[in-house]
Write a protein that holds these residues in place. Structure first.
Motif, PDB file in Angstrom:
ATOM      1  N   TRP A 188       2.332 -38.969  -6.931  1.00  0.00           N
ATOM      2  CA  TRP A 188       2.072 -40.015  -7.924  1.00  0.00           C
ATOM      3  C   TRP A 188       1.326 -39.436  -9.134  1.00  0.00           C
ATOM      4  O   TRP A 188       1.711 -39.665 -10.276  1.00  0.00           O
ATOM      5  CB  TRP A 188       1.246 -41.116  -7.247  1.00  0.00           C
ATOM      6  CG  TRP A 188       1.158 -42.407  -7.985  1.00  0.00           C
ATOM      7  CD1 TRP A 188       0.187 -42.770  -8.872  1.00  0.00           C
ATOM      8  CD2 TRP A 188       2.042 -43.521  -7.906  1.00  0.00           C
ATOM      9  NE1 TRP A 188       0.400 -44.028  -9.342  1.00  0.00           N
ATOM     10  CE2 TRP A 188       1.543 -44.515  -8.760  1.00  0.00           C
ATOM     11  CE3 TRP A 188       3.211 -43.772  -7.191  1.00  0.00           C
ATOM     12  CZ2 TRP A 188       2.167 -45.746  -8.917  1.00  0.00           C
ATOM     13  CZ3 TRP A 188       3.819 -44.996  -7.351  1.00  0.00           C
ATOM     14  CH2 TRP A 188       3.306 -45.969  -8.204  1.00  0.00           C
ATOM     15  N   GLN A 189       0.286 -38.672  -8.882  1.00  0.00           N
ATOM     16  CA  GLN A 189      -0.501 -38.089  -9.964  1.00  0.00           C
ATOM     17  C   GLN A 189       0.261 -36.962 -10.665  1.00  0.00           C
ATOM     18  O   GLN A 189       0.124 -36.781 -11.875  1.00  0.00           O
ATOM     19  CB  GLN A 189      -1.838 -37.571  -9.448  1.00  0.00           C
ATOM     20  CG  GLN A 189      -2.778 -38.683  -9.060  1.00  0.00           C
ATOM     21  CD  GLN A 189      -4.128 -38.178  -8.617  1.00  0.00           C
ATOM     22  OE1 GLN A 189      -4.404 -36.984  -8.631  1.00  0.00           O
ATOM     23  NE2 GLN A 189      -4.989 -39.086  -8.203  1.00  0.00           N
ATOM     24  N   SER A 190       1.078 -36.229  -9.926  1.00  0.00           N
ATOM     25  CA  SER A 190       1.824 -35.106 -10.502  1.00  0.00           C
ATOM     26  C   SER A 190       2.812 -35.541 -11.569  1.00  0.00           C
ATOM     27  O   SER A 190       3.106 -34.783 -12.482  1.00  0.00           O
ATOM     28  CB  SER A 190       2.581 -34.344  -9.408  1.00  0.00           C
ATOM     29  OG  SER A 190       1.681 -33.757  -8.520  1.00  0.00           O
ATOM     30  N   VAL A 191       3.326 -36.745 -11.442  1.00  0.00           N
ATOM     31  CA  VAL A 191       4.282 -37.233 -12.435  1.00  0.00           C
ATOM     32  C   VAL A 191       3.605 -38.077 -13.507  1.00  0.00           C
ATOM     33  O   VAL A 191       4.277 -38.654 -14.359  1.00  0.00           O
ATOM     34  CB  VAL A 191       5.453 -38.007 -11.773  1.00  0.00           C
ATOM     35  CG1 VAL A 191       6.268 -37.102 -10.887  1.00  0.00           C
ATOM     36  CG2 VAL A 191       4.952 -39.225 -11.007  1.00  0.00           C
ATOM     37  N   GLY A 192       2.272 -38.139 -13.461  1.00  0.00           N
ATOM     38  CA  GLY A 192       1.524 -38.806 -14.524  1.00  0.00           C
ATOM     39  C   GLY A 192       1.394 -40.310 -14.382  1.00  0.00           C
ATOM     40  O   GLY A 192       1.161 -41.011 -15.367  1.00  0.00           O
ATOM     41  N   TRP A 193       1.526 -40.840 -13.184  1.00  0.00           N
ATOM     42  CA  TRP A 193       1.435 -42.282 -12.982  1.00  0.00           C
ATOM     43  C   TRP A 193       0.011 -42.744 -12.718  1.00  0.00           C
ATOM     44  O   TRP A 193      -0.209 -43.917 -12.440  1.00  0.00           O
ATOM     45  CB  TRP A 193       2.344 -42.729 -11.854  1.00  0.00           C
ATOM     46  CG  TRP A 193       3.805 -42.585 -12.162  1.00  0.00           C
ATOM     47  CD1 TRP A 193       4.375 -42.441 -13.390  1.00  0.00           C
ATOM     48  CD2 TRP A 193       4.877 -42.557 -11.233  1.00  0.00           C
ATOM     49  NE1 TRP A 193       5.733 -42.333 -13.277  1.00  0.00           N
ATOM     50  CE2 TRP A 193       6.079 -42.392 -11.961  1.00  0.00           C
ATOM     51  CE3 TRP A 193       4.947 -42.641  -9.856  1.00  0.00           C
ATOM     52  CZ2 TRP A 193       7.320 -42.342 -11.351  1.00  0.00           C
ATOM     53  CZ3 TRP A 193       6.189 -42.579  -9.251  1.00  0.00           C
ATOM     54  CH2 TRP A 193       7.355 -42.441  -9.997  1.00  0.00           C
ATOM     55  N   GLU A 231      -5.238 -27.760  -2.452  1.00  0.00           N
ATOM     56  CA  GLU A 231      -4.914 -28.096  -3.832  1.00  0.00           C
ATOM     57  C   GLU A 231      -4.544 -29.567  -3.958  1.00  0.00           C
ATOM     58  O   GLU A 231      -4.842 -30.201  -4.949  1.00  0.00           O
ATOM     59  CB  GLU A 231      -3.770 -27.221  -4.344  1.00  0.00           C
ATOM     60  CG  GLU A 231      -4.064 -25.740  -4.304  1.00  0.00           C
ATOM     61  CD  GLU A 231      -5.297 -25.339  -5.083  1.00  0.00           C
ATOM     62  OE1 GLU A 231      -5.709 -26.063  -6.003  1.00  0.00           O
ATOM     63  OE2 GLU A 231      -5.882 -24.299  -4.749  1.00  0.00           O
ATOM     64  N   ILE A 232      -3.874 -30.110  -2.940  1.00  0.00           N
ATOM     65  CA  ILE A 232      -3.494 -31.518  -2.977  1.00  0.00           C
ATOM     66  C   ILE A 232      -4.743 -32.386  -3.066  1.00  0.00           C
ATOM     67  O   ILE A 232      -4.759 -33.405  -3.735  1.00  0.00           O
ATOM     68  CB  ILE A 232      -2.662 -31.895  -1.732  1.00  0.00           C
ATOM     69  CG1 ILE A 232      -1.293 -31.216  -1.815  1.00  0.00           C
ATOM     70  CG2 ILE A 232      -2.510 -33.400  -1.592  1.00  0.00           C
ATOM     71  CD1 ILE A 232      -0.451 -31.353  -0.573  1.00  0.00           C
ATOM     72  N   LEU A 233      -5.809 -31.962  -2.414  1.00  0.00           N
ATOM     73  CA  LEU A 233      -7.035 -32.742  -2.423  1.00  0.00           C
ATOM     74  C   LEU A 233      -7.801 -32.629  -3.732  1.00  0.00           C
ATOM     75  O   LEU A 233      -8.751 -33.340  -3.958  1.00  0.00           O
ATOM     76  CB  LEU A 233      -7.936 -32.312  -1.255  1.00  0.00           C
ATOM     77  CG  LEU A 233      -7.329 -32.553   0.123  1.00  0.00           C
ATOM     78  CD1 LEU A 233      -8.265 -32.012   1.197  1.00  0.00           C
ATOM     79  CD2 LEU A 233      -7.045 -34.020   0.353  1.00  0.00           C
ATOM     80  N   ASN A 234      -7.375 -31.747  -4.617  1.00  0.00           N
ATOM     81  CA  ASN A 234      -8.009 -31.579  -5.915  1.00  0.00           C
ATOM     82  C   ASN A 234      -6.975 -31.836  -7.003  1.00  0.00           C
ATOM     83  O   ASN A 234      -6.305 -30.916  -7.451  1.00  0.00           O
ATOM     84  CB  ASN A 234      -8.583 -30.165  -6.028  1.00  0.00           C
ATOM     85  CG  ASN A 234      -9.330 -29.946  -7.328  1.00  0.00           C
ATOM     86  OD1 ASN A 234      -9.118 -30.660  -8.305  1.00  0.00           O
ATOM     87  ND2 ASN A 234     -10.180 -28.950  -7.351  1.00  0.00           N
ATOM     88  N   GLN A 255      -2.762 -30.301 -10.968  1.00  0.00           N
ATOM     89  CA  GLN A 255      -2.086 -30.470 -12.252  1.00  0.00           C
ATOM     90  C   GLN A 255      -2.081 -29.164 -13.033  1.00  0.00           C
ATOM     91  O   GLN A 255      -1.090 -28.830 -13.670  1.00  0.00           O
ATOM     92  CB  GLN A 255      -2.749 -31.582 -13.072  1.00  0.00           C
ATOM     93  CG  GLN A 255      -1.947 -31.977 -14.296  1.00  0.00           C
ATOM     94  CD  GLN A 255      -0.564 -32.485 -13.928  1.00  0.00           C
ATOM     95  OE1 GLN A 255      -0.421 -33.383 -13.123  1.00  0.00           O
ATOM     96  NE2 GLN A 255       0.460 -31.904 -14.510  1.00  0.00           N
ATOM     97  N   GLN A 256      -3.158 -28.404 -12.962  1.00  0.00           N
ATOM     98  CA  GLN A 256      -3.186 -27.093 -13.618  1.00  0.00           C
ATOM     99  C   GLN A 256      -2.095 -26.188 -13.060  1.00  0.00           C
ATOM    100  O   GLN A 256      -1.405 -25.513 -13.813  1.00  0.00           O
ATOM    101  CB  GLN A 256      -4.545 -26.415 -13.404  1.00  0.00           C
ATOM    102  CG  GLN A 256      -5.655 -26.950 -14.251  1.00  0.00           C
ATOM    103  CD  GLN A 256      -6.927 -26.167 -13.976  1.00  0.00           C
ATOM    104  OE1 GLN A 256      -7.305 -25.954 -12.820  1.00  0.00           O
ATOM    105  NE2 GLN A 256      -7.580 -25.732 -15.022  1.00  0.00           N
TER     106      GLN A 256
END
Length: 78
Positions: free
Chosen positions: A22-27, A59-62, A67-68
């Motif tokens: 969800w966060q990776s695609v900017g939602w 990394e998923i937890l951060n 995103q970096q």
């Protein structure tokens, strides 16, 4: 060129995996409790896993670090 191995698995995602996507695609942020209930009510799920550097659980937890990593892989370094 680096290659990554992907695997498709028939299972429901975890709340953490769903949040990462969800966060990776900017939602933005998710409501974890609502997501947990939604996943629990699902009748089927499929997840794709890979040996990608951004897919490591730490990394998923951060989300910021995730995103970096995604940006660097996709040539969006700032």
């Amino acid at each position: 060129m680096t290659s990554y191995r992907y695997e498709i698995i028939e299972r429901l995602p975890t709340v953490t995996e769903h949040n990462f996507l969800w966060q990776s695609v900017g939602w933005g942020e998710i409501d974890a409790e609502m997501t947990k209930r939604s996943i629990a009510g699902s009748v089927h799920g499929v997840v794709a896993v890979c040996n990608c550097p951004w897919a490591e659980p730490a990394e998923i937890l951060n989300p910021y670090k995730s995103q970096q990593l995604l940006n660097s892989v996709h040539g969006k370094d700032q």
